[in-house]
Design an enzyme around this catalytic site. Structure first.
Site, PDB file in Angstrom:
ATOM      1  N   CYS A  48       0.876  -1.178   0.000  1.00  0.00           N
ATOM      2  CA  CYS A  48       0.000   0.000   0.000  1.00  0.00           C
ATOM      3  C   CYS A  48       0.908   1.221   0.000  1.00  0.00           C
ATOM      4  O   CYS A  48       1.804   1.325  -0.830  1.00  0.00           O
ATOM      5  CB  CYS A  48      -0.964  -0.029   1.191  1.00  0.00           C
ATOM      6  SG  CYS A  48      -0.157  -0.151   2.802  1.00  0.00           S
ATOM      7  N   GLN A  49       0.718   2.120   0.940  1.00  0.00           N
ATOM      8  CA  GLN A  49       1.609   3.277   1.056  1.00  0.00           C
ATOM      9  C   GLN A  49       2.788   2.969   1.974  1.00  0.00           C
ATOM     10  O   GLN A  49       3.922   3.368   1.709  1.00  0.00           O
ATOM     11  CB  GLN A  49       0.826   4.485   1.594  1.00  0.00           C
ATOM     12  CG  GLN A  49       1.635   5.762   1.779  1.00  0.00           C
ATOM     13  CD  GLN A  49       2.002   6.420   0.466  1.00  0.00           C
ATOM     14  OE1 GLN A  49       1.364   6.203  -0.547  1.00  0.00           O
ATOM     15  NE2 GLN A  49       3.048   7.234   0.492  1.00  0.00           N
ATOM     16  N   THR A  50       2.501   2.247   3.073  1.00  0.00           N
ATOM     17  CA  THR A  50       3.548   1.960   4.069  1.00  0.00           C
ATOM     18  C   THR A  50       3.499   0.511   4.568  1.00  0.00           C
ATOM     19  O   THR A  50       4.066   0.207   5.610  1.00  0.00           O
ATOM     20  CB  THR A  50       3.392   2.891   5.282  1.00  0.00           C
ATOM     21  OG1 THR A  50       2.107   2.660   5.900  1.00  0.00           O
ATOM     22  CG2 THR A  50       3.515   4.360   4.894  1.00  0.00           C
ATOM     23  N   HIS A  51       2.811  -0.367   3.869  1.00  0.00           N
ATOM     24  CA  HIS A  51       2.541  -1.742   4.309  1.00  0.00           C
ATOM     25  C   HIS A  51       1.833  -1.779   5.658  1.00  0.00           C
ATOM     26  O   HIS A  51       2.141  -2.560   6.539  1.00  0.00           O
ATOM     27  CB  HIS A  51       3.809  -2.598   4.357  1.00  0.00           C
ATOM     28  CG  HIS A  51       3.519  -4.073   4.513  1.00  0.00           C
ATOM     29  ND1 HIS A  51       2.403  -4.681   3.955  1.00  0.00           N
ATOM     30  CD2 HIS A  51       4.183  -5.061   5.187  1.00  0.00           C
ATOM     31  CE1 HIS A  51       2.411  -5.971   4.281  1.00  0.00           C
ATOM     32  NE2 HIS A  51       3.470  -6.219   5.023  1.00  0.00           N
ATOM     33  N   HIS A  52       0.847  -0.905   5.777  1.00  0.00           N
ATOM     34  CA  HIS A  52      -0.088  -0.946   6.901  1.00  0.00           C
ATOM     35  C   HIS A  52      -1.433  -1.477   6.406  1.00  0.00           C
ATOM     36  O   HIS A  52      -1.902  -2.519   6.854  1.00  0.00           O
ATOM     37  CB  HIS A  52      -0.237   0.450   7.528  1.00  0.00           C
ATOM     38  CG  HIS A  52      -1.532   0.670   8.232  1.00  0.00           C
ATOM     39  ND1 HIS A  52      -2.224   1.863   8.207  1.00  0.00           N
ATOM     40  CD2 HIS A  52      -2.306  -0.165   8.971  1.00  0.00           C
ATOM     41  CE1 HIS A  52      -3.336   1.760   8.894  1.00  0.00           C
ATOM     42  NE2 HIS A  52      -3.421   0.534   9.377  1.00  0.00           N
ATOM     43  N   ARG A  53      -2.034  -0.780   5.421  1.00  0.00           N
ATOM     44  CA  ARG A  53      -3.298  -1.262   4.850  1.00  0.00           C
ATOM     45  C   ARG A  53      -3.117  -2.649   4.224  1.00  0.00           C
ATOM     46  O   ARG A  53      -3.994  -3.506   4.325  1.00  0.00           O
ATOM     47  CB  ARG A  53      -3.817  -0.267   3.810  1.00  0.00           C
ATOM     48  CG  ARG A  53      -4.321   1.034   4.399  1.00  0.00           C
ATOM     49  CD  ARG A  53      -4.692   2.049   3.324  1.00  0.00           C
ATOM     50  NE  ARG A  53      -3.531   2.692   2.743  1.00  0.00           N
ATOM     51  CZ  ARG A  53      -3.584   3.596   1.751  1.00  0.00           C
ATOM     52  NH1 ARG A  53      -4.760   3.926   1.222  1.00  0.00           N
ATOM     53  NH2 ARG A  53      -2.491   4.153   1.288  1.00  0.00           N
ATOM     54  N   SER A  54      -1.982  -2.860   3.602  1.00  0.00           N
ATOM     55  CA  SER A  54      -1.730  -4.165   2.990  1.00  0.00           C
ATOM     56  C   SER A  54      -1.435  -5.242   4.025  1.00  0.00           C
ATOM     57  O   SER A  54      -1.313  -6.416   3.674  1.00  0.00           O
ATOM     58  CB  SER A  54      -0.598  -4.074   1.967  1.00  0.00           C
ATOM     59  OG  SER A  54       0.569  -3.498   2.516  1.00  0.00           O
TER      60      SER A  54
END
Length: 274
Positions: free
Chosen positions: A229-235
């Site tokens: 995602c943007q920071t591998h949080h949502r992903s």
């Protein structure tokens, strides 16, 4: 205690509260943790799961920092970890990915997290648990970490696929929050929010329907799937969903778009076409 499945309902954990074989880890906001948390749950501040170094703030912290974090929480090889958050699974998934990196694979996720727990009328507390430092030592597993070079290699590889868990506006390049906007060529966009059932207190959507959707988009179990995602949080949620569905070859691109979109040498597409 019978071994808990990866995906559990709140009532299943409620029946095991106080079991010393369990370690409950809370990745909610600090305010939510102070206000109400599951009895015995140890708070893991989400920021502690990321290195925080610009521009790619979401990269995984170094091993000794993570070992100190989980040692303070009381983790050891014998503990079965139960993870939850207050947002539908992003931070919980990121935590599970981190445990995979460290080689601790005995864990469960509470379907719907804190919202489902509260909706079920199950007990909460403001009492802070005490846990003796455990001296946890992990074994680093690079196999679940994707670097930018791995993503580049995946673009034209028919045996690999890329799942972009950002919003459609970010994917198309209409919403730009770093130097460049758009998406990785070939990446398939499924917004992480589409994995949550808001009518069922943020539980995961129907898993059979989700699998059919993934298959139709080329994100099938036979491939190595890299999610970001943007920071591998949502992903973290897309990673977790694939774990629950039984995918065996998944990686988290921890640099994510904050790395890819801030580089000058990475290929980028815009618009709806992968």
């Amino acid at each position: 205690m019978a071994e808990l499945a990866l995906l559990i309902e709140p009532e299943q954990l409620a029946a095991e509260l106080g079991n010393e074989q369990l370690l409950i880890l809370d990745t909610c906001s600090a305010d939510n943790y102070r206000t109400h948390h599951i009895p015995g749950a140890v708070h893991i501040p989400p920021a502690e799961l990321q290195a925080g170094t610009k521009p790619a703030v979401g990269k995984i912290p170094e091993k000794k920092r993570l070992e100190a974090l989980f040692s303070a929480a009381g983790l050891n090889a014998d503990k079965h970890v139960v993870v939850y958050d207050d947002e539908g699974g992003g931070w919980a998934g990121r935590l599970i990915w981190t445990l995979d990196v460290l080689g601790h694979t005995r864990y469960s996720y509470i379907n719907g997290g804190l919202q489902a727990w509260l909706a079920a009328g199950l007990p909460v507390t403001t009492e802070l648990p005490t846990s003796a430092p455990s001296g946890f030592s992990g074994e680093w597993h690079e196999s679940v970490i994707a670097e930018a070079t791995d993503v580049l290699d995946a673009i034209d590889d028919p045996e690999q696929a890329i799942w972009d868990a950002r919003s459609a506006e970010e994917y198309r390049g209409e919403k730009v929050v770093v130097q460049r906007g758009g998406h990785i060529p070939g990446a398939v966009n499924i917004d992480w929010l589409e994995l949550m059932d808001r009518q069922r207190n943020l539980r995961l959507v129907d898993l059979d329907a989700l699998q059919q959707r993934l298959d139709s988009l080329g994100l099938s179990k036979d491939k190595t799937i890299i999610t970001h995602c943007q920071t591998h949080h949502r992903s973290g949620l897309s990673y977790l969903a694939m774990k629950i569905l039984g995918y065996e070859k998944i990686k988290g691109y921890h640099g994510s778009w904050s790395e890819w979109g801030n580089r000058e040498d990475t290929p980028i597409n815009t618009g709806d076409t992968p």
